[in-house]
Design an enzyme around this catalytic site. Structure first.
Site, PDB file in Angstrom:
ATOM      1  N   GLU A  56      84.642  35.997  22.955  1.00 34.48           N
ATOM      2  CA  GLU A  56      84.797  36.368  24.168  1.00 34.48           C
ATOM      3  C   GLU A  56      86.360  36.220  24.593  1.00 34.48           C
ATOM      4  OE1 GLU A  56      82.106  34.752  23.309  1.00 34.48           O
ATOM      5  OE2 GLU A  56      80.493  36.235  24.078  1.00 34.48           O
ATOM      6  N   PHE A 118      67.423  31.715  30.982  1.00 34.44           N
ATOM      7  CA  PHE A 118      67.800  31.911  29.584  1.00 34.44           C
ATOM      8  C   PHE A 118      69.230  32.468  29.470  1.00 34.44           C
ATOM      9  CE2 PHE A 118      68.990  34.015  25.606  1.00 34.44           C
ATOM     10  CZ  PHE A 118      69.189  32.721  24.898  1.00 34.44           C
ATOM     11  N   GLN A 119      70.327  31.780  29.153  1.00 38.76           N
ATOM     12  CA  GLN A 119      71.649  32.104  29.243  1.00 38.76           C
ATOM     13  C   GLN A 119      72.145  32.550  30.788  1.00 38.76           C
ATOM     14  OE1 GLN A 119      72.533  35.160  26.114  1.00 38.76           O
ATOM     15  NE2 GLN A 119      72.859  33.874  24.720  1.00 38.76           N
ATOM     16  N   LYS A 168      70.956  41.621  35.557  1.00 40.79           N
ATOM     17  CA  LYS A 168      70.361  42.876  34.726  1.00 40.79           C
ATOM     18  C   LYS A 168      69.611  43.741  35.346  1.00 40.79           C
ATOM     19  CE  LYS A 168      68.365  43.617  30.050  1.00 40.79           C
ATOM     20  NZ  LYS A 168      67.681  42.826  29.036  1.00 40.79           N
ATOM     21  N   MET A 476     105.017  21.092  19.015  1.00 42.90           N
ATOM     22  CA  MET A 476     105.571  20.783  20.178  1.00 42.90           C
ATOM     23  C   MET A 476     105.325  19.525  20.632  1.00 42.90           C
ATOM     24  SD  MET A 476     107.838  21.861  22.391  1.00 42.90           S
ATOM     25  CE  MET A 476     108.033  23.466  22.770  1.00 42.90           C
TER      26      MET A 476
END
Lengths: 575, 169
Positions: A56, A118-119, A168, A476
């Site tokens: 993502e 969940f999630q 959802k 760096m």
């Protein structure tokens, strides 16, 4: 208001995708998951093309690259929980650099919210400090209004990311509203436009009598598409122009009045000009600490002028003598009519002298130098490529040696300094600009953070190039440890790098390899000509440093042009 | 809590905000990020149901506060935010104070309450509950005097303000 007729019933997700189509969205960058299925389902019958990413974070940088390269908002679609939290780095990157993003996240059902379903992740609150605005949608019929508001907020004023969290049941519920183009409800949101006439008049007066002026152009000038006006102003005043990292290309860097980038690793001549100017006019720059170093010693005695669309930037870091709030293009256009050529012949001579006396330089004494490879790329491509970078030494070398003459040609993570930005953002930029050639210049460290997107480029046949500047270090930080921490190297050795050419080939992407000065031009020419995605692996000298350098927290007076012989004290500024 | 010696750096900010969930978090974040301590915060309905009113008192240096107000004004859900002084606005606050009394202290406390226009709301178990409305300073003063006896509990609403004359708060 135009009414869209709604013939058959549709879900909230279908209404949302219709709204995106109506906004002109071409691509959605996303990764699916349980609670986002309604949106992915709605995409099956849409003309919007889904670019399936491998992580993502990559989706957010692709959307960011697309947005910077086209000026249109980039759209991300992910699922709830870890899918949503994986976007946070990309959202921060967009927020810090004022890039318009629409991030759509799936969410558990409204009745599951707050129950550790969940999630489930409370992404609305998690993202709150790094978005311009966000929404948790509670009602299917609100979707069209929220989508419209999100695009408006993301792309107007000072642009930024807007997140929409879609439970959802809301996305799969039936939309029973009457319009996909309802009125917005944003009583607290206003967009400054042409600037206050009296402020502009006051600013024009400040220019009078200045003999050592500097125009400082930033990303704001780029976003406002003020490049023509900025050039006209510089030429009318006969004033040298300096640029921030993200302002590269607003004013042509090959123009005689351009002094290039300022700041920590800016050109020596721009930093010398900063010390000696008697007036500095920022056009869409937020006086970042990488530019000012030390505010108390910044442009002492010079009049400070500030043009910005964000009122909260005025006086945030530098207290200006005069400021105008509004659109940079409109303000500079108005200023142009009120100013006359300044007596700057001596000043221009002076800065030309700095330019000649303190040029950017490099050598191949320690082996193939990164600067040489980038300089050759610039020459081979005649500076015409759209360049994205990652973050670190290669980014600074690219900024120094790949000059930008056009706006929207230089895409880099400035404010956030996000490693992993380079490659995915180039994929997004290439999709947005199919007629231009796009290359990501990455370090070996940053590239490995998002290299899974090689699959995305390969599968979608996106002809994006990537040049990996491989010094086998997080260079760096190694440079800082060498200069300020007695060379006590800690956490910077990238032992275990893969064979990048073989890695590319395993994805079906053509790989090129450079490790000698003599072969550089030939290989680069061949790689650039190659049709389709390819990777160029340049193994460069391991311990080269970026110069000039102004230590963090110090003013430009403390710039050094090469490695100092004496021991340096630890920097006082952050990073 | 407020430190007495810091008093002059206490600021009162009034905001008109959209009546939506999450607005309070957005605003609190702007203060917290710059390390500003909120002393009191009142969220209440405004004259229209679409908007809520927030009145915040906080302490810290004025320059930081100016930046915080600008940042708050940037929030999409904030209609406007501004700082108000004693000069341009009327200020008011309400306190409930529970104080223990004995036979000897009862008349003294009652007299004190009268002087401060505090209303007796309850008298049970040798405990008074007073309600006092007025300026923050008057409330502070009453509290200090009552503390000589035995203050058991105190609840204050936090300050609310309204701009004088035509100008909107």
């Amino acid at each position: 208001m135009k009414k869209t007729s709604l013939k058959k019933s549709m879900t909230g997700a279908e209404a949302l995708i219709k709204c995106l189509e109506n906004q002109g969205v071409e691509y959605i960058f996303g990764l699916s998951g349980g609670s986002a299925i309604p949106m992915f389902d709605a995409l099956v019958n849409s003309k919007i093309k889904l670019i399936l990413v491998r992580h993502e974070q990559g989706a957010t940088h692709m959307a960011d690259g697309y947005a910077r390269a086209t000026g249109k908002p980039g759209v991300v679609l992910v699922t709830s929980g870890p899918g949503a939290t994986n976007t946070v780095t990309g959202i921060l990157t967009a927020q810090m650099d004022s890039v318009p993003l629409i991030v759509l996240t799936g969410q558990t059902t409204t009745w599951g919210l707050g129950l550790d379903a969940f999630q489930e992740a409370d992404i609305t609150n998690i993202s709150m400090p790094v978005v311009k605005h966000n929404y948790l949608v509670k009602n299917t019929n609100d979707i069209p209004r929220i989508a419209k508001e999100a695009f408006h907020i993301a792309s107007t004023g000072r642009p930024g990311p807007v997140l929409i969290d879609l439970p959802k049941d809301v996305s799969s519920g039936i939309f029973t509203g009457t319009s996909l183009n309802p009125p917005m409800d944003l009583p607290g949101y206003t967009v400054p436009d042409k600037g206050n006439t009296r402020d502009i008049q006051k600013m024009a007066k400040m220019f009078k009598g200045a003999t050592k002026p500097l125009l400082l152009v930033g990303h704001g000038a780029m976003i406002a598409k003020a490049h023509k006006e900025v050039r006209a102003l510089a030429e009318k005043l006969n004033s040298p122009v300096i640029s921030t990292l993200l302002g590269k290309g607003v004013f042509p860097e090959t123009h005689p009045l351009s002094l290039g980038m300022i700041g920590m690793h800016g050109t020596a001549y721009s930093n010398k000009a900063i010390i000696n100017c008697d007036l500095i006019c920022s056009i869409g720059c937020r006086w970042d600490d990488r530019i000012n170093g030390n505010n108390d010693e910044f442009c002492i005695g010079a009049k400070k002028l500030h043009i910005d669309i964000d009122p909260a930037e005025i006086g945030k870091v530098v207290k200006p003598d005069v400021s105008v709030i509004g659109d940079a293009r409109l303000i500079v256009e108005a200023l142009l009519k009120k100013v006359a050529r300044l007596d700057t012949d001596e000043w221009v001579k002076e800065v030309q002298f700095y330019k000649k006396e303190f040029p950017l330089k490099y050598n191949n004494d320690n082996g193939l130098s990164a600067q040489f490879v980038i300089d050759e790329l610039y020459k081979v491509t005649k500076g015409k490529m759209v360049v994205t970078t990652d973050v670190g030494q290669h980014q600074m070398w690219a900024a120094q040696f790949y000059l930008a003459d056009k706006p929207d040609q230089w895409l880099s993570s400035g404010g956030a300094g996000t490693m992993g930005y380079g490659y995915p953002s180039a994929i997004g930029a290439q999709l947005g600009r199919p007629n231009d050639q796009v290359i990501a210049i990455c370090g070996d460290g940053g590239f490995q953070m998002t290299l899974c997107e090689l699959a995305t480029a390969a599968v979608n046949k996106i002809p994006v190039k990537v040049l990996i500047i491989d010094n086998k270090y997080l260079g760096m930080v190694r440079q800082w440890q060498e200069l300020f921490f007695d060379n006590r190297l800690s956490g910077v050795d990238l032992e275990g790098n893969p064979d990048f050419v073989k890695l590319a080939e395993s994805y079906g992407i053509k790989g090129f390899h450079i490790d000698k000065v003599s072969q550089t031009r030939k290989v680069l020419t061949e790689a650039i000509k190659y049709k389709g995605p390819c990777l160029i692996h340049a193994e460069v000298a391991k311990q080269d440093n970026v110069f000039p350098m102004v230590p963090a927290g110090k003013s430009a007076y403390h710039m050094f042009l090469e490695r100092p012989k004496t021991k340096l004290e630890k920097p006082t500024g952050s990073t | 809590m407020a430190q007495k010696d810091n008093k002059k750096n206490i600021h009162t900010i009034s905001m008109l905000v959209a009546n939506k969930p999450g607005v309070l978090v957005r605003i609190a974040m702007v203060f917290a990020r710059r390390g500003y301590n909120i002393d009191s915060l009142v969220v209440s309905p405004s004259h229209t149901p679409r908007f809520s009113r927030m009145t915040i008192t906080a302490q810290g240096n004025p320059e930081t506060l100016e930046q915080i107000i600008k940042q708050a004004n940037k929030l999409v859900d904030v209609i406007h935010a501004s700082e108000h002084s004693e000069m341009d606005a009327v200020h008011s606050e309400l306190a409930l104070i529970k104080v223990k009394y004995t036979k000897t202290t009862k008349p003294i406390i009652a007299k004190l309450a009268k002087r401060f226009h505090a209303r007796l709301l309850d008298d049970s178990d040798n405990l008074f509950i007073f309600e006092q409305a007025g300026s923050t300073e008057k409330l502070d003063e009453f509290e200090v005097l009552l503390k000589k006896y035995s203050v058991i509990e105190m609840v204050r609403t936090g300050k609310v303000v309204m701009v004088k004359g035509h100008e909107k708060t």
